[in-house]
Design an enzyme around this catalytic site. Sequence first.
Site, PDB file in Angstrom:
ATOM      1  N   SER A  36      -8.922 -16.532 -21.204  1.00  0.00           N
ATOM      2  CA  SER A  36      -7.707 -16.813 -21.974  1.00  0.00           C
ATOM      3  C   SER A  36      -6.672 -15.703 -21.834  1.00  0.00           C
ATOM      4  CB  SER A  36      -8.065 -17.029 -23.448  1.00  0.00           C
ATOM      5  OG  SER A  36      -8.759 -15.909 -23.957  1.00  0.00           O
ATOM      6  N   ASP A 100      -8.240  -8.420 -14.908  1.00  0.00           N
ATOM      7  CA  ASP A 100      -9.209  -9.378 -15.440  1.00  0.00           C
ATOM      8  C   ASP A 100      -9.438  -9.125 -16.928  1.00  0.00           C
ATOM      9  OD1 ASP A 100     -11.111 -11.368 -15.580  1.00  0.00           O
ATOM     10  OD2 ASP A 100     -12.384 -10.568 -13.986  1.00  0.00           O
ATOM     11  N   GLY A 101      -9.942 -10.109 -17.617  1.00  0.00           N
ATOM     12  CA  GLY A 101     -10.287  -9.973 -19.035  1.00  0.00           C
ATOM     13  C   GLY A 101     -11.688  -9.408 -19.199  1.00  0.00           C
ATOM     14  N   ALA A 102     -12.148  -9.310 -20.445  1.00  0.00           N
ATOM     15  CA  ALA A 102     -13.504  -8.816 -20.716  1.00  0.00           C
ATOM     16  C   ALA A 102     -13.936  -9.322 -22.081  1.00  0.00           C
ATOM     17  CB  ALA A 102     -13.531  -7.300 -20.698  1.00  0.00           C
ATOM     18  N   GLY A 114     -18.279 -12.575 -18.521  1.00  0.00           N
ATOM     19  CA  GLY A 114     -19.057 -13.789 -18.282  1.00  0.00           C
ATOM     20  C   GLY A 114     -19.083 -14.734 -19.470  1.00  0.00           C
ATOM     21  N   GLY A 116     -17.002 -16.769 -20.042  1.00  0.00           N
ATOM     22  CA  GLY A 116     -16.580 -18.043 -19.446  1.00  0.00           C
ATOM     23  C   GLY A 116     -17.410 -18.388 -18.216  1.00  0.00           C
ATOM     24  N   GLU A 122     -16.166 -12.889 -10.354  1.00  0.00           N
ATOM     25  CA  GLU A 122     -15.368 -11.763 -10.864  1.00  0.00           C
ATOM     26  C   GLU A 122     -15.904 -10.439 -10.335  1.00  0.00           C
ATOM     27  OE1 GLU A 122     -13.705 -13.384 -15.143  1.00  0.00           O
ATOM     28  OE2 GLU A 122     -15.692 -12.507 -15.074  1.00  0.00           O
TER      29      GLU A 122
HETATM   30  O1  LIG Z   1     -16.357 -15.463 -17.541  1.00  0.00           O
HETATM   31  C1  LIG Z   1     -15.318 -15.138 -18.064  1.00  0.00           C
HETATM   32  C2  LIG Z   1     -14.694 -13.850 -17.948  1.00  0.00           C
HETATM   33  O2  LIG Z   1     -15.536 -12.768 -17.725  1.00  0.00           O
HETATM   34  C3  LIG Z   1     -13.595 -13.535 -18.957  1.00  0.00           C
HETATM   35  O3  LIG Z   1     -12.753 -12.622 -18.322  1.00  0.00           O
HETATM   36  C4  LIG Z   1     -14.101 -12.952 -20.270  1.00  0.00           C
HETATM   37  O4  LIG Z   1     -15.020 -13.842 -20.850  1.00  0.00           O
HETATM   38  C5  LIG Z   1     -12.945 -12.691 -21.248  1.00  0.00           C
HETATM   39  O5  LIG Z   1     -12.267 -13.865 -21.502  1.00  0.00           O
HETATM   40  P1  LIG Z   1     -11.095 -13.973 -22.565  1.00  0.00           P
HETATM   41  O6  LIG Z   1      -9.912 -13.276 -22.001  1.00  0.00           O
HETATM   42  O7  LIG Z   1     -10.890 -15.448 -22.731  1.00  0.00           O
HETATM   43  O8  LIG Z   1     -11.584 -13.345 -23.836  1.00  0.00           O
END
Ligand SMILES: O=C[C@H](O)[C@H](O)[C@H](O)COP(=O)(O)O
Length: 264
Positions: A36, A100-102, A114, A116, A122
């Site tokens: 997201s 990237d997100g985390a 992970g 998602g 990634e």
């Molecule tokens: O598998 C998904 C990824 O690692 C995402 O980057 C992680 O889950 C963070 O996602 P978000 O920005 O939606 O919190």
Amino acid sequence: MGSADLVAQAKRAAAFAAVNKHVTPDVRVLGVGTGSTVVFVVERLAELRAQGQLHPELVCVPTSFQSSQLIVAAGLRPAELNDLPADGDGLHAPIDVTIDGADEVDAELNVIKGGGAAHLREKVVAAASRALVIVGDSTKDARVLGDKWAGGVPVEVAPLAWRTAKAQIERIALPGAFELAAPAATLRQAVRKAGPVVTDNGNFVLDVCFGRIHDPPAVERRVMMVPGVVEVGIFSGMACEAWFGNEDGTIACRIPQSMAKKHE
Ligand SMILES: O=C[C@H](O)[C@H](O)[C@H](O)COP(=O)(O)O
């Protein structure tokens, strides 16, 4: 503004700040993460593209089906990692920077990813990048992994091995490396589909609770040794910078604590 809107605003602020700093017009190959927060990364990239502020030949390497869709929808050019030319140093790290997100980030910028189920691609993309920059809201900012994120460590496993891998992971003992006496693994279930989550690579995901993780590299290495494990959602020592948005509109930028100390 509701709490969900404030969190989205915080993610957006962090994503925009990271793109503004790292996606300069000389960046030719960009890794695009998943989740997201990355939606806002791509929103900013689309703005910069419209303003003519990106490299005219910029290509974006996706980390998931979602990431690929975002790239194409924003009018950016996707590229497969295998199709990129090798760089001069022989390491095959052809990506200038990946954003990237985390799910959680510790003081050394070891990361859990992970949530998602995208952590295999990634990690491959991060390892092929000269810099990995993390973006998220401040709920991801922790001192120790497991302080805040209760979802466990995502572990992608080959479907044929999920039961044996689960049993072997639950028997892992690494004194001092994590809090629980024994890890507890759960097969991630899909939403609006009967049965388990199936990753973009056709595998399953175990979410493994270790409690607080004091030695992320040791846990990452040990879980990778279990037959049937394809990838572990701990990224130790890969990120060089993390941006966290706060609900009050401010942003914090962090580098690994040990590096920050050297600069003091
Ligand atoms: O598998 C998904 C990824 O690692 C995402 O980057 C992680 O889950 C963070 O996602 P978000 O920005 O939606 O919190």
